[in-house]
Design an enzyme around this catalytic site. Structure first.
Site, mmCIF file in Angstrom:
data_model
loop_
_atom_site.group_PDB
_atom_site.id
_atom_site.type_symbol
_atom_site.label_atom_id
_atom_site.label_comp_id
_atom_site.label_asym_id
_atom_site.label_seq_id
_atom_site.Cartn_x
_atom_site.Cartn_y
_atom_site.Cartn_z
ATOM 1 N N HIS A 216 -0.900 -2.168 -0.181
ATOM 2 C CA HIS A 216 -1.029 -1.275 0.977
ATOM 3 C C HIS A 216 -0.599 0.143 0.611
ATOM 4 O O HIS A 216 -1.308 1.123 0.892
ATOM 5 C CB HIS A 216 -0.175 -1.815 2.125
ATOM 6 C CG HIS A 216 -0.142 -0.928 3.328
ATOM 7 N ND1 HIS A 216 -0.881 -1.177 4.461
ATOM 8 C CD2 HIS A 216 0.557 0.210 3.588
ATOM 9 C CE1 HIS A 216 -0.656 -0.220 5.354
ATOM 10 N NE2 HIS A 216 0.228 0.622 4.846
ATOM 11 N N GLU A 217 0.547 0.260 -0.035
ATOM 12 C CA GLU A 217 1.046 1.590 -0.382
ATOM 13 C C GLU A 217 0.176 2.250 -1.454
ATOM 14 O O GLU A 217 0.001 3.473 -1.461
ATOM 15 C CB GLU A 217 2.501 1.501 -0.845
ATOM 16 C CG GLU A 217 3.448 0.911 0.186
ATOM 17 C CD GLU A 217 3.402 1.641 1.524
ATOM 18 O OE1 GLU A 217 3.146 2.863 1.551
ATOM 19 O OE2 GLU A 217 3.618 0.986 2.561
ATOM 20 N N HIS A 220 -2.507 4.074 0.225
ATOM 21 C CA HIS A 220 -2.103 5.415 0.659
ATOM 22 C C HIS A 220 -2.119 6.394 -0.515
ATOM 23 O O HIS A 220 -2.577 7.529 -0.391
ATOM 24 C CB HIS A 220 -0.697 5.373 1.260
ATOM 25 C CG HIS A 220 -0.629 4.737 2.607
ATOM 26 N ND1 HIS A 220 -1.524 5.011 3.608
ATOM 27 C CD2 HIS A 220 0.252 3.834 3.133
ATOM 28 C CE1 HIS A 220 -1.210 4.321 4.696
ATOM 29 N NE2 HIS A 220 -0.141 3.597 4.425
ATOM 30 N N HIS A 226 -4.015 4.699 7.660
ATOM 31 C CA HIS A 226 -3.914 3.387 8.279
ATOM 32 C C HIS A 226 -5.209 2.994 8.981
ATOM 33 O O HIS A 226 -5.918 3.835 9.541
ATOM 34 C CB HIS A 226 -2.753 3.356 9.270
ATOM 35 C CG HIS A 226 -1.426 3.187 8.608
ATOM 36 N ND1 HIS A 226 -0.248 3.683 9.129
ATOM 37 C CD2 HIS A 226 -1.082 2.584 7.441
ATOM 38 C CE1 HIS A 226 0.751 3.384 8.324
ATOM 39 N NE2 HIS A 226 0.263 2.720 7.286
#
Length: 474
Positions: A216-217, A220, A226
């Site tokens: 997930h990170e 980014h 998101h």
């Protein structure tokens, strides 16, 4: 049961508004309002009693509820409070509308990125951490035209991953166990921070899954914001461990909008997924122990990974030692166990496996048409095979003899045999395995011993050394 419309002050609201006049506990109100402000749903106000602010709270709640698959009532009910209490990413959501689509925050100007682990969590072994992070990157390279390579300390990296706790100085401090799990910065910063106060795990529902949170990170750090789909990897709330976790179409569409689709020949597999082979998931397989197992074969294989084989198992080897073993046929589906030899040719990007009098040839993890085939003019049950960089030929070894083969000149695996000592000076006959590694050196293995052959094709002084200690780091 609903807690009402966040009103502790019993402010009168017109019928057209959706906030009720019920009373909610101050702690619930404060916690919800702080949450909505912290994560980008609500602007801060100097007058929380202003009816306009209260209406904005209602709309913020509706948005939060909608993207979390809750009834968008605008009321602070138990289900909403429960989702707000779940662990999540520390970045703001900034959902400005209800259009369900990926959001982009930046882009790298290149597609081949490096990364480095600045430190490690004590919750897992170093090898487990490295594998989880590698698999996290693979989630994105499997579906896009990105490639990732880990670099050692002292080398410049694009993406830097580190663990720190709530006591460490950081522009966005962590909040202790639970709450915010991690945060990252958009391109081209490349900074990813993971909360050391969490319990990081793999293959279990306990704690927080490092592979999923890190992926997930990384999203980014690659330029994704998101997602408003709760089942997407890029959804802000962490929903727990899933052994067969896959990217949502919103994740895939977002990363491909930035970097394009994966091109043919790019890595499409992440080695040794613990979730697939963990005994906790119901497998009765007892894998080989890399510290004690006798090698059947070893190679610098496709995707520049070092693969070791023993019995029905294989594992990858890094600078820090071995990764957890898994079954051979989880990657090369048609391939049997108990191999005699394996070799990958960087010249043709083909991988060859030998057992008995047969050879299997693969492109990546796909078996080439017409294989397996019977080997010709080399004996069955060879001991080892390797790629020789100085003449770009494949070398097959049995006993004290060797055969060479030029893939681009001959259609069959054939050549004249010669004494092994005429090619390599000081190596053992009948080796268990042999291969050429990333440093250009050739390595021979027999039992727990290994020999390093330099570019003059002679064994370096001080060898043999222990395979168990130097390669497997046991």
């Amino acid at each position: 049961m609903a807690h009402g419309g966040l009103l502790v002050l019993l402010v009168a609201i017109t019928r057209s508004g959706s906030l009720s006049g019920a009373v909610v506990q101050l702690t619930d109100f404060d916690r919800a309002q702080d949450y909505l402000q912290q994560f980008g749903y609500l602007k801060e106000t100097t007058d929380p009693q202003d009816p306009q602010h209260l209406q904005e709270v209602t709309e913020a709640l509706r948005m939060f509820q909608k993207v979390n698959d809750l009834q968008p009532s605008g009321e602070l009910d138990d289900a909403t409070l429960e989702v707000m209490s779940l662990p999540r990413c520390g970045l703001q959501d900034n959902f400005l509308n209800t259009h369900l689509k990926f959001r982009l925050t930046g882009r790298w100007r290149k597609k081949h990125l490096t990364y480095r682990l600045h430190n490690y969590t004590p919750d897992m072994s170093r090898a487990q951490v490295k594998l989880s992070i590698q698999q996290a990157f693979n989630m994105w390279s499997d579906v896009s035209d990105l490639t990732f390579r880990e670099v050692d300390h002292g080398l410049q990296e694009d993406i830097r991953i580190s663990f720190h706790d709530s006591h460490t100085s950081c522009p966005f401090p962590f909040d202790g166990p639970g709450g915010v799990l991690a945060h990252a910065e958009a391109p081209e910063s490349g900074r990813i921070h993971l909360d050391e106060d969490e319990l990081w795990t793999e293959g279990t529902r306990r704690g927080s899954n490092l592979r999923i949170v890190a992926a997930h990170e990384i999203g980014h750090a690659l330029g994704l914001g998101h997602s408003q789909f709760r089942s997407a990897l890029m959804a802000p709330v962490y929903v727990g461990y899933r052994g067969n976790f896959k990217l949502h179409s919103d994740d895939v569409n977002g990363i491909q909008a930035l970097y394009g689709k994966r091109t043919t020949g790019s890595p499409s597999w992440s080695p040794t997924t613990p979730a697939d082979v963990s005994p906790a998931e119901g497998s009765n397989h007892s894998p080989a122990d890399p510290c004690t197992a006798r090698l059947d074969a070893i190679m610098l294989g496709p995707w520049k990974r070092t693969f070791a084989f023993s019995g029905n198992d294989m594992w990858t080897i890094t600078d820090l030692g071995h990764n957890p073993p898994t079954k051979i046929n989880q990657l090369w589906k048609e391939l049997p166990g108990n191999l005699n030899a394996a070799v990958h040719s960087p010249r043709t990007n083909k991988t060859y496996f030998f057992k008995g009098n047969q050879v299997w040839r693969y492109s990546g993890s796909v078996l080439d048409y017409g294989y397996p085939k019977k080997v010709q003019r080399i004996p069955a049950n060879i001991d080892a095979a390797l790629y020789l960089e100085n003449n770009k030929k494949l070398v097959f070894i049995k006993g004290s003899n060797f055969w060479q083969w030029d893939e681009l000149r001959y259609n069959i695996l054939a050549h004249f045999s010669r004494p092994l000592a005429r090619l390599f000076s000081g190596v053992p006959s009948s080796p268990d395995a042999a291969f050429t590694w990333t440093n250009g050196m050739v390595y021979f293995f027999r039992g727990d011993d290994y020999w390093r052959v330099n570019k003059r094709l002679t064994v370096d002084r001080g060898y043999p050394l222990s395979k168990r200690e130097r390669w497997m780091r046991c």
